[in-house]
Design a protein around this motif. Structure first.
Motif, PDB file in Angstrom:
ATOM      1  N   VAL A 137       0.833  -1.208   0.000  1.00 15.39           N
ATOM      2  CA  VAL A 137       0.000   0.000   0.000  1.00 15.39           C
ATOM      3  C   VAL A 137       0.863   1.251   0.000  1.00 15.39           C
ATOM      4  O   VAL A 137       0.659   2.173  -0.804  1.00 15.39           O
ATOM      5  CB  VAL A 137      -0.947  -0.001   1.217  1.00 15.39           C
ATOM      6  CG1 VAL A 137      -1.682   1.333   1.323  1.00 15.39           C
ATOM      7  CG2 VAL A 137      -1.950  -1.141   1.113  1.00 15.39           C
ATOM      8  N   PHE A 138       1.859   1.288   0.903  1.00 22.57           N
ATOM      9  CA  PHE A 138       2.754   2.449   0.956  1.00 22.57           C
ATOM     10  C   PHE A 138       3.509   2.608  -0.360  1.00 22.57           C
ATOM     11  O   PHE A 138       3.712   3.728  -0.843  1.00 22.57           O
ATOM     12  CB  PHE A 138       3.766   2.284   2.095  1.00 22.57           C
ATOM     13  CG  PHE A 138       3.159   2.352   3.471  1.00 22.57           C
ATOM     14  CD1 PHE A 138       2.055   3.147   3.725  1.00 22.57           C
ATOM     15  CD2 PHE A 138       3.695   1.613   4.516  1.00 22.57           C
ATOM     16  CE1 PHE A 138       1.487   3.210   4.995  1.00 22.57           C
ATOM     17  CE2 PHE A 138       3.150   1.668   5.790  1.00 22.57           C
ATOM     18  CZ  PHE A 138       2.039   2.468   6.021  1.00 22.57           C
ATOM     19  N   GLY A 139       3.939   1.487  -0.929  1.00 18.28           N
ATOM     20  CA  GLY A 139       4.697   1.536  -2.173  1.00 18.28           C
ATOM     21  C   GLY A 139       3.895   2.100  -3.326  1.00 18.28           C
ATOM     22  O   GLY A 139       4.389   2.924  -4.097  1.00 18.28           O
TER      23      GLY A 139
ATOM     24  N   THR B 183       2.880   6.495  -7.088  1.00 19.71           N
ATOM     25  CA  THR B 183       1.911   7.213  -7.916  1.00 19.71           C
ATOM     26  C   THR B 183       1.818   8.695  -7.586  1.00 19.71           C
ATOM     27  O   THR B 183       2.003   9.540  -8.469  1.00 19.71           O
ATOM     28  CB  THR B 183       0.522   6.569  -7.790  1.00 19.71           C
ATOM     29  OG1 THR B 183       0.172   6.467  -6.390  1.00 19.71           O
ATOM     30  CG2 THR B 183       0.511   5.179  -8.412  1.00 19.71           C
ATOM     31  N   PHE B 184       1.544   9.027  -6.319  1.00 21.98           N
ATOM     32  CA  PHE B 184       1.408  10.458  -6.014  1.00 21.98           C
ATOM     33  C   PHE B 184       2.496  10.978  -5.081  1.00 21.98           C
ATOM     34  O   PHE B 184       2.386  12.069  -4.520  1.00 21.98           O
ATOM     35  CB  PHE B 184       0.013  10.787  -5.454  1.00 21.98           C
ATOM     36  CG  PHE B 184      -0.350  10.129  -4.157  1.00 21.98           C
ATOM     37  CD1 PHE B 184       0.026  10.676  -2.951  1.00 21.98           C
ATOM     38  CD2 PHE B 184      -1.113   8.969  -4.154  1.00 21.98           C
ATOM     39  CE1 PHE B 184      -0.333  10.091  -1.753  1.00 21.98           C
ATOM     40  CE2 PHE B 184      -1.479   8.365  -2.959  1.00 21.98           C
ATOM     41  CZ  PHE B 184      -1.092   8.932  -1.748  1.00 21.98           C
TER      42      PHE B 184
ATOM     43  N   ALA C  19       9.366   4.636  -9.202  1.00 25.63           N
ATOM     44  CA  ALA C  19       8.151   5.406  -9.457  1.00 25.63           C
ATOM     45  C   ALA C  19       7.507   5.052 -10.790  1.00 25.63           C
ATOM     46  O   ALA C  19       8.186   4.758 -11.765  1.00 25.63           O
ATOM     47  CB  ALA C  19       8.473   6.890  -9.425  1.00 25.63           C
ATOM     48  N   THR C  20       6.189   5.095 -10.791  1.00 31.58           N
ATOM     49  CA  THR C  20       5.445   4.929 -12.036  1.00 31.58           C
ATOM     50  C   THR C  20       4.949   6.283 -12.537  1.00 31.58           C
ATOM     51  O   THR C  20       5.104   6.625 -13.711  1.00 31.58           O
ATOM     52  CB  THR C  20       4.256   3.981 -11.834  1.00 31.58           C
ATOM     53  OG1 THR C  20       3.467   4.423 -10.712  1.00 31.58           O
ATOM     54  CG2 THR C  20       4.740   2.556 -11.581  1.00 31.58           C
ATOM     55  N   LEU C  21       4.354   7.067 -11.599  1.00 36.15           N
ATOM     56  CA  LEU C  21       3.813   8.377 -11.982  1.00 36.15           C
ATOM     57  C   LEU C  21       4.216   9.475 -11.007  1.00 36.15           C
ATOM     58  O   LEU C  21       3.621  10.554 -11.037  1.00 36.15           O
ATOM     59  CB  LEU C  21       2.275   8.307 -12.047  1.00 36.15           C
ATOM     60  CG  LEU C  21       1.669   7.365 -13.093  1.00 36.15           C
ATOM     61  CD1 LEU C  21       0.173   7.222 -12.862  1.00 36.15           C
ATOM     62  CD2 LEU C  21       1.943   7.877 -14.498  1.00 36.15           C
ATOM     63  N   ASN C  22       5.184   9.225 -10.152  1.00 34.10           N
ATOM     64  CA  ASN C  22       5.563  10.168  -9.099  1.00 34.10           C
ATOM     65  C   ASN C  22       5.780  11.573  -9.671  1.00 34.10           C
ATOM     66  O   ASN C  22       6.728  11.807 -10.420  1.00 34.10           O
ATOM     67  CB  ASN C  22       6.837   9.684  -8.420  1.00 34.10           C
ATOM     68  CG  ASN C  22       7.217  10.521  -7.202  1.00 34.10           C
ATOM     69  OD1 ASN C  22       6.788  11.651  -7.054  1.00 34.10           O
ATOM     70  ND2 ASN C  22       8.027   9.948  -6.340  1.00 34.10           N
TER      71      ASN C  22
END
Length: 468
Positions: A128-130, A135-136, A178-181
């Motif tokens: 969950v934290f990951g 993402t954000f 990151a994917t969308l950080n």
């Protein structure tokens, strides 16, 4: 050797001493490394101050004197006052949760609900934290959860490090892979003139692999210390939240209506924290204020008057003063390098060295360079604004895609946050953990993750990693 002769046991220096040794080395380097600087200008599109590519020039040497080296420690403490007081107020809030009995009562209730499935608690939360970090850009927002997870960990028969590391590794790994950080990928892709969010396919694979590695590493350590407590890295560390209760004792604790109301205040605090940081632009000052307010409300609901709350706050500050001040002491490292004007010189040298290498070697070199840059510039957005205007054109010149350069920045900026003292001092301060203990735990994982970074950089070069 006579029988009366005693052998001195080798001891690891105090955390402040370790940072001090690094500080002295960096101060000496300001006399050796030529001073230099890049020109910087505000990008009208991104509205950010960025390095002007190709503008590096040497300037007059500005070595840091011994007096100013010591002054850097003072300046570091002053410049990190927002972080230091954030630690004070965040832990002050948790300390009131503990004193009211709600903290341990809720842990006992939670443990009973997970009976027989305890080993799933930390992997679930790490995922969950990951995801949130990936993402954000969730990161500092989880700091207030550290004492709770450390308490759960001890109650389950692990050591406190397992709980603290679950929060830190879960969040930091997601933030790095990151994917969308928006704070790392978003800024770096904007500077590199790539579509925001592009290249997400490979980054999703990276996230799964790195997060899986972090979970496996932590749970193997957790299983080891549960079976053999004497092997715990922190067996001789007295953590502030610990009251010595085992699982059975904690499960018998009361969790009455007042306790439930107080824990509801804790949940409300976390919701306000996430909303404030994601929607209102809150940062440390606002978060400190939130914890300050909720600390007082929690104390009043728990039956304390204002004088008692003030006394308890002073007690809580005394518990975390060592770690909080370590943040400021660590900041002195950056101040010395800035005053000596050696950061830009080092970055320029690294970039010029990369330009002479074959593509695959240069791609791996970019990761190494970005890891080192993160020591000098701990801020992700600051590192992007400094390095990406150099690395993106450099990638063009040596035949690498700009997406590969962004991936190198992402890896180097994110994962080394778990390792370099300029960043690690903060989490160690929040956990009241000597930094050398953290290094004993994190170093094997950090090295393994670095090897994974190399593998993914080789893959990126092989597939000509592009914008989609």
């Amino acid at each position: 050797m006579s029988e009366n002769t005693t052998r001195r046991k080798l001891t690891i220096p105090h955390t402040y001493v370790i940072i001090g040794i690094i500080l002295v080395i960096l101060t000496v380097l300001t006399y050796i490394i030529p001073a230099g600087t890049y020109e910087r200008a505000v990008d009208p599109v991104l509205n950010r101050t960025m390095v002007v590519q190709g503008s590096f020039k040497y300037i007059e040497q500005t070595p840091v004197s011994p007096f100013h080296m010591f002054m850097a420690v003072v300046e570091g403490l002053v410049s990190t006052a927002d972080i230091i007081f954030f630690i004070f107020f965040a832990y002050g809030f948790v300390y009131l949760l503990i004193k009211t009995g709600a903290f341990y009562g809720s842990l006992g209730s939670l443990i009973k609900k997970f009976h027989g499935k305890e080993t799933m608690i930390f992997p679930i939360f790490m995922i969950v934290f990951g995801i949130c970090g990936s993402t954000f850009g969730l990161y500092e927002e989880t700091y207030g959860l550290l004492p709770a997870f450390m308490g759960i960990s001890v109650a389950l028969g692990y050591d406190a490090l397992v709980g603290g590391a679950a929060v830190i590794l879960g969040t930091a790994t997601g933030f790095a892979a990151a994917t969308l950080n928006p704070f790392t990928i978003g800024i770096a892709q904007g500077i590199a003139e790539l579509p925001i969010g592009s290249g997400i396919g490979l980054r999703i694979i990276c996230f799964i692999v790195f997060q899986g590695a972090a979970i496996i590493y932590l749970m193997l350590y957790a299983r080891k210390v549960r079976r053999h407590p004497e092997l715990s890295i922190v067996k001789d560390v007295k953590f502030n939240f610990s009251n010595g209760m085992n699982r059975e004792e904690m499960e018998k604790l009361p969790f009455n209506g007042k306790h439930k109301l107080i824990m509801m205040l804790f949940v409300v605090t976390i919701v306000l924290l996430v909303y404030g940081t994601s929607q209102l632009g809150w940062y440390l000052n606002e978060l400190s204020t939130l914890f300050f307010i909720m600390m007082m409300i929690t104390g009043l609901v728990g039956g304390y008057n204002f004088s008692q709350i003030a006394s308890l706050f002073i007690e809580s500050v005394s518990d975390v003063i060592f770690g909080a001040l370590a943040v400021g002491v660590a900041r002195s490292l950056t101040i010395v390098m800035e005053n000596g004007h050696i950061i830009d010189t080092i970055i320029n040298f690294m970039a010029n060295t990369l330009a002479t290498m074959p593509k695959t070697v240069a791609a791996i070199g970019m990761v190494v360079v970005q890891n080192f840059i993160n020591f000098f510039i701990p801020s992700g957005s600051g590192q992007a604004a400094t390095s990406m205007p150099i690395m993106a054109p450099l990638a063009d010149a040596i035949g690498l895609t700009r997406q590969t350069a962004v991936l190198a920045f992402q890896f180097g900026d994110g994962f080394s946050n778990m390792f370099w003292p300029t960043s690690a001092a903060t989490v160690c301060g929040l956990m009241s953990l000597p930094i050398e203990k953290w290094y004993r735990f994190i170093t094997p994982l950090f090295l393994f993750m670095f090897l994974l970074q190399v593998v993914f950089m080789v893959i990126a070069v092989a597939i000509n990693y592009g914008p989609f």
